[in-house]
Scaffold this motif. Structure first.
Motif, PDB file in Angstrom:
ATOM      1  N   ALA A 140       0.816  -1.209   0.000  1.00 27.62           N
ATOM      2  CA  ALA A 140       0.000   0.000   0.000  1.00 27.62           C
ATOM      3  C   ALA A 140       0.851   1.262   0.000  1.00 27.62           C
ATOM      4  CB  ALA A 140      -0.936  -0.002   1.207  1.00 27.62           C
ATOM      5  N   LEU A 141       1.995   1.221   0.663  1.00 28.40           N
ATOM      6  CA  LEU A 141       2.861   2.400   0.740  1.00 28.40           C
ATOM      7  C   LEU A 141       3.452   2.775  -0.613  1.00 28.40           C
ATOM      8  CD1 LEU A 141       4.640   1.682   4.131  1.00 28.40           C
ATOM      9  CD2 LEU A 141       3.389   3.780   3.573  1.00 28.40           C
ATOM     10  N   LEU A 142       3.437   1.846  -1.556  1.00 26.40           N
ATOM     11  CA  LEU A 142       3.934   2.164  -2.895  1.00 26.40           C
ATOM     12  C   LEU A 142       3.045   3.206  -3.577  1.00 26.40           C
ATOM     13  CD1 LEU A 142       4.859  -1.401  -4.196  1.00 26.40           C
ATOM     14  CD2 LEU A 142       6.428   0.386  -3.428  1.00 26.40           C
ATOM     15  N   GLY A 143       1.748   3.161  -3.308  1.00 27.13           N
ATOM     16  CA  GLY A 143       0.825   4.137  -3.895  1.00 27.13           C
ATOM     17  C   GLY A 143       0.707   4.036  -5.400  1.00 27.13           C
ATOM     18  N   ARG A 144       0.826   2.828  -5.938  1.00 27.55           N
ATOM     19  CA  ARG A 144       0.795   2.673  -7.406  1.00 27.55           C
ATOM     20  C   ARG A 144      -0.374   1.823  -7.889  1.00 27.55           C
ATOM     21  NH1 ARG A 144       7.229   1.191  -8.420  1.00 27.55           N
ATOM     22  NH2 ARG A 144       8.102   2.935  -7.224  1.00 27.55           N
ATOM     23  N   GLN A 145      -1.365   1.615  -7.074  1.00 31.94           N
ATOM     24  CA  GLN A 145      -2.453   0.720  -7.451  1.00 31.94           C
ATOM     25  C   GLN A 145      -3.088   1.110  -8.770  1.00 31.94           C
ATOM     26  OE1 GLN A 145      -6.369   0.472  -5.226  1.00 31.94           O
ATOM     27  NE2 GLN A 145      -5.445  -1.450  -4.564  1.00 31.94           N
ATOM     28  N   SER A 146      -3.248   0.118  -9.653  1.00 30.75           N
ATOM     29  CA  SER A 146      -3.879   0.239 -10.975  1.00 30.75           C
ATOM     30  C   SER A 146      -3.021   0.969 -12.003  1.00 30.75           C
ATOM     31  CB  SER A 146      -5.256   0.920 -10.884  1.00 30.75           C
ATOM     32  OG  SER A 146      -6.127   0.175 -10.055  1.00 30.75           O
ATOM     33  N   GLN A 147      -1.813   1.411 -11.641  1.00 28.45           N
ATOM     34  CA  GLN A 147      -0.940   2.044 -12.616  1.00 28.45           C
ATOM     35  C   GLN A 147      -0.277   0.979 -13.490  1.00 28.45           C
ATOM     36  OE1 GLN A 147       1.870   4.697 -10.756  1.00 28.45           O
ATOM     37  NE2 GLN A 147       0.305   5.761  -9.549  1.00 28.45           N
ATOM     38  N   PRO A 148       0.128   1.320 -14.724  1.00 27.29           N
ATOM     39  CA  PRO A 148       0.794   0.351 -15.601  1.00 27.29           C
ATOM     40  C   PRO A 148       2.081  -0.181 -14.972  1.00 27.29           C
ATOM     41  CG  PRO A 148       0.072   2.264 -16.854  1.00 27.29           C
ATOM     42  CD  PRO A 148      -0.115   2.611 -15.414  1.00 27.29           C
ATOM     43  N   LEU A 149       2.359  -1.473 -15.202  1.00 24.42           N
ATOM     44  CA  LEU A 149       3.551  -2.144 -14.673  1.00 24.42           C
ATOM     45  C   LEU A 149       4.322  -2.741 -15.835  1.00 24.42           C
ATOM     46  CD1 LEU A 149       5.140  -3.360 -12.209  1.00 24.42           C
ATOM     47  CD2 LEU A 149       3.585  -5.330 -12.375  1.00 24.42           C
ATOM     48  N   SER A 150       5.631  -2.461 -15.901  1.00 24.21           N
ATOM     49  CA  SER A 150       6.438  -2.942 -17.024  1.00 24.21           C
ATOM     50  C   SER A 150       6.691  -4.437 -16.933  1.00 24.21           C
ATOM     51  CB  SER A 150       7.761  -2.184 -17.102  1.00 24.21           C
ATOM     52  OG  SER A 150       8.497  -2.353 -15.897  1.00 24.21           O
ATOM     53  N   ASP A 151       7.021  -4.947 -15.756  1.00 20.54           N
ATOM     54  CA  ASP A 151       7.228  -6.384 -15.582  1.00 20.54           C
ATOM     55  C   ASP A 151       7.141  -6.732 -14.103  1.00 20.54           C
ATOM     56  OD1 ASP A 151      10.007  -6.433 -14.303  1.00 20.54           O
ATOM     57  OD2 ASP A 151      10.419  -5.323 -16.157  1.00 20.54           O
ATOM     58  N   LEU A 152       7.018  -8.029 -13.798  1.00 17.92           N
ATOM     59  CA  LEU A 152       6.839  -8.463 -12.421  1.00 17.92           C
ATOM     60  C   LEU A 152       8.085  -8.251 -11.575  1.00 17.92           C
ATOM     61  CD1 LEU A 152       4.752 -11.741 -12.916  1.00 17.92           C
ATOM     62  CD2 LEU A 152       3.956  -9.404 -12.463  1.00 17.92           C
ATOM     63  N   GLY A 153       9.236  -8.241 -12.221  1.00 20.37           N
ATOM     64  CA  GLY A 153      10.471  -7.983 -11.494  1.00 20.37           C
ATOM     65  C   GLY A 153      10.485  -6.588 -10.891  1.00 20.37           C
ATOM     66  N   GLU A 154       9.956  -5.618 -11.637  1.00 25.34           N
ATOM     67  CA  GLU A 154       9.853  -4.254 -11.114  1.00 25.34           C
ATOM     68  C   GLU A 154       8.978  -4.227  -9.867  1.00 25.34           C
ATOM     69  OE1 GLU A 154       8.273   0.188 -12.524  1.00 25.34           O
ATOM     70  OE2 GLU A 154       7.786  -1.605 -13.692  1.00 25.34           O
ATOM     71  N   ARG A 155       7.865  -4.957  -9.919  1.00 25.29           N
ATOM     72  CA  ARG A 155       6.975  -5.041  -8.756  1.00 25.29           C
ATOM     73  C   ARG A 155       7.701  -5.624  -7.550  1.00 25.29           C
ATOM     74  NH1 ARG A 155       3.207 -10.027  -8.916  1.00 25.29           N
ATOM     75  NH2 ARG A 155       5.309 -10.874  -8.588  1.00 25.29           N
ATOM     76  N   ASP A 156       8.391  -6.750  -7.776  1.00 27.54           N
ATOM     77  CA  ASP A 156       9.034  -7.446  -6.658  1.00 27.54           C
ATOM     78  C   ASP A 156      10.115  -6.587  -6.009  1.00 27.54           C
ATOM     79  OD1 ASP A 156       7.376  -9.543  -7.225  1.00 27.54           O
ATOM     80  OD2 ASP A 156       8.886 -10.730  -8.278  1.00 27.54           O
ATOM     81  N   THR A 157      10.859  -5.868  -6.831  1.00 28.35           N
ATOM     82  CA  THR A 157      11.914  -5.006  -6.292  1.00 28.35           C
ATOM     83  C   THR A 157      11.312  -3.872  -5.463  1.00 28.35           C
ATOM     84  OG1 THR A 157      13.396  -5.491  -8.129  1.00 28.35           O
ATOM     85  CG2 THR A 157      13.813  -3.471  -6.908  1.00 28.35           C
ATOM     86  N   ALA A 158      10.250  -3.268  -5.984  1.00 28.41           N
ATOM     87  CA  ALA A 158       9.614  -2.151  -5.284  1.00 28.41           C
ATOM     88  C   ALA A 158       9.008  -2.607  -3.964  1.00 28.41           C
ATOM     89  CB  ALA A 158       8.550  -1.513  -6.169  1.00 28.41           C
ATOM     90  N   VAL A 159       8.366  -3.768  -3.959  1.00 32.24           N
ATOM     91  CA  VAL A 159       7.753  -4.269  -2.733  1.00 32.24           C
ATOM     92  C   VAL A 159       8.825  -4.620  -1.711  1.00 32.24           C
ATOM     93  CG1 VAL A 159       6.393  -6.144  -1.729  1.00 32.24           C
ATOM     94  CG2 VAL A 159       5.637  -5.062  -3.856  1.00 32.24           C
ATOM     95  N   ARG A 160       9.927  -5.205  -2.177  1.00 33.06           N
ATOM     96  CA  ARG A 160      11.020  -5.557  -1.269  1.00 33.06           C
ATOM     97  C   ARG A 160      11.595  -4.313  -0.596  1.00 33.06           C
ATOM     98  NH1 ARG A 160      13.138  -8.769  -4.489  1.00 33.06           N
ATOM     99  NH2 ARG A 160      14.601  -7.340  -5.509  1.00 33.06           N
ATOM    100  N   GLU A 161      11.789  -3.256  -1.383  1.00 29.31           N
ATOM    101  CA  GLU A 161      12.310  -2.007  -0.821  1.00 29.31           C
ATOM    102  C   GLU A 161      11.312  -1.368   0.135  1.00 29.31           C
ATOM    103  OE1 GLU A 161      13.153   0.213  -4.314  1.00 29.31           O
ATOM    104  OE2 GLU A 161      15.045  -0.828  -4.756  1.00 29.31           O
ATOM    105  N   SER A 162      10.029  -1.459  -0.207  1.00 31.08           N
ATOM    106  CA  SER A 162       9.005  -0.886   0.651  1.00 31.08           C
ATOM    107  C   SER A 162       8.893  -1.673   1.960  1.00 31.08           C
ATOM    108  CB  SER A 162       7.652  -0.873  -0.066  1.00 31.08           C
ATOM    109  OG  SER A 162       6.670  -0.215   0.691  1.00 31.08           O
ATOM    110  N   LEU A 163       9.053  -2.981   1.878  1.00 31.90           N
ATOM    111  CA  LEU A 163       9.004  -3.804   3.080  1.00 31.90           C
ATOM    112  C   LEU A 163      10.152  -3.447   4.023  1.00 31.90           C
ATOM    113  CD1 LEU A 163       7.631  -6.068   4.617  1.00 31.90           C
ATOM    114  CD2 LEU A 163       9.010  -7.713   3.325  1.00 31.90           C
ATOM    115  N   ALA A 164      11.307  -3.130   3.459  1.00 30.40           N
ATOM    116  CA  ALA A 164      12.439  -2.700   4.292  1.00 30.40           C
ATOM    117  C   ALA A 164      12.096  -1.401   5.011  1.00 30.40           C
ATOM    118  CB  ALA A 164      13.688  -2.529   3.424  1.00 30.40           C
ATOM    119  N   ARG A 165      11.378  -0.499   4.344  1.00 27.68           N
ATOM    120  CA  ARG A 165      10.941   0.748   4.992  1.00 27.68           C
ATOM    121  C   ARG A 165       9.996   0.457   6.148  1.00 27.68           C
ATOM    122  NH1 ARG A 165       7.836   4.339   1.277  1.00 27.68           N
ATOM    123  NH2 ARG A 165       8.001   5.814   3.011  1.00 27.68           N
TER     124      ARG A 165
END
Length: 217
Positions: A140-165
């Motif tokens: 939820a902290l990513l704030g990107r819901q429903s926005q276009p996603l280039s690939d699943l790897g981008e998602r996983d990296t962003a979620v991993r970084e957000s989880l660290a936060r």
């Protein structure tokens, strides 16, 4: 397509033993009856009995539906959470009304709720957000819901970084995350029947109370 049509016709419905429902013994308020039915679904082993379909429409009137988890049932009504930048968040900003649908197939029961949507105060919304699991908060902290996603790897990296936060700052709250309540104007309870003699009972708001009305199947 014809094969699919035939397959759909042959699928079984209303399998197993179904509960009865005598509307003459229904409680005075829809929240009481809903609680009874929800607990019955839990006892019957219905998977995710708190899952519901939320339907909204924006200023253009085009409806959108999605499945969410019921957060609670409070004085204002049925509660769910949403991000202000999501499609549902934008819809509610333009037109603060919604419909909820619950369906418990094992019991052949359905509940439909319609009414105005009212936001909770920021403190209550923040408390609801912080009660979520770390993974859900990180997404939820990513704030990107429903926005276009280039690939699943981008998602996983962003979620991993957000989880660290989240792990470093467990008090972080997503901006715009709001707890909403559907303040019911009508609540309908539907009990399916193998012989198609379905029972429908509607609660219609009348002043500060409720009027109960049977409906044809």
């Amino acid at each position: 397509m014809e094969d699919l049509r035939q397959l759909l016709r042959e699928l079984d419905v209303f399998e197993g033993e179904l509960p009865g429902f005598d509307p003459s013994g229904a409680p005075e308020t829809p929240t009481e009856l809903f609680t009874e039915w929800l607990l019955a679904a839990v006892r019957a082993g219905v998977r995710e009995p708190h899952a519901m379909t939320l339907s909204t429409a924006g200023a253009d009137g085009n409806p959108t539906a999605r499945t969410l988890i019921l957060k609670g049932l409070g004085p204002e009504g049925w509660q769910f959470a949403s991000d202000g930048g999501s499609v549902k968040g934008r819809d509610l900003a333009e037109r603060p009304y919604a419909a909820l649908t619950f369906y418990w197939s094992r019991l052949a029961r359905q509940v439909r709720v319609r009414g105005e949507v009212v936001p909770a105060d920021p403190a209550e919304s923040a408390a609801d957000f912080l009660a979520r699991g770390a993974g859900a908060r990180a997404e939820a902290l990513l704030g990107r819901q429903s926005q276009p996603l280039s690939d699943l790897g981008e998602r996983d990296t962003a979620v991993r970084e957000s989880l660290a936060r989240v792990e470093a700052r467990p008090d972080l709250v997503a901006p715009g995350r709001t707890l909403h309540s559907v303040r019911p104007e009508s609540v309908e309870f539907w009990q399916g029947d193998k012989a198609r003699r379905h029972t429908r009972l509607a609660y219609l708001r009348s002043g500060e109370g409720w009027k109960r009305q049977l409906l044809w199947p």
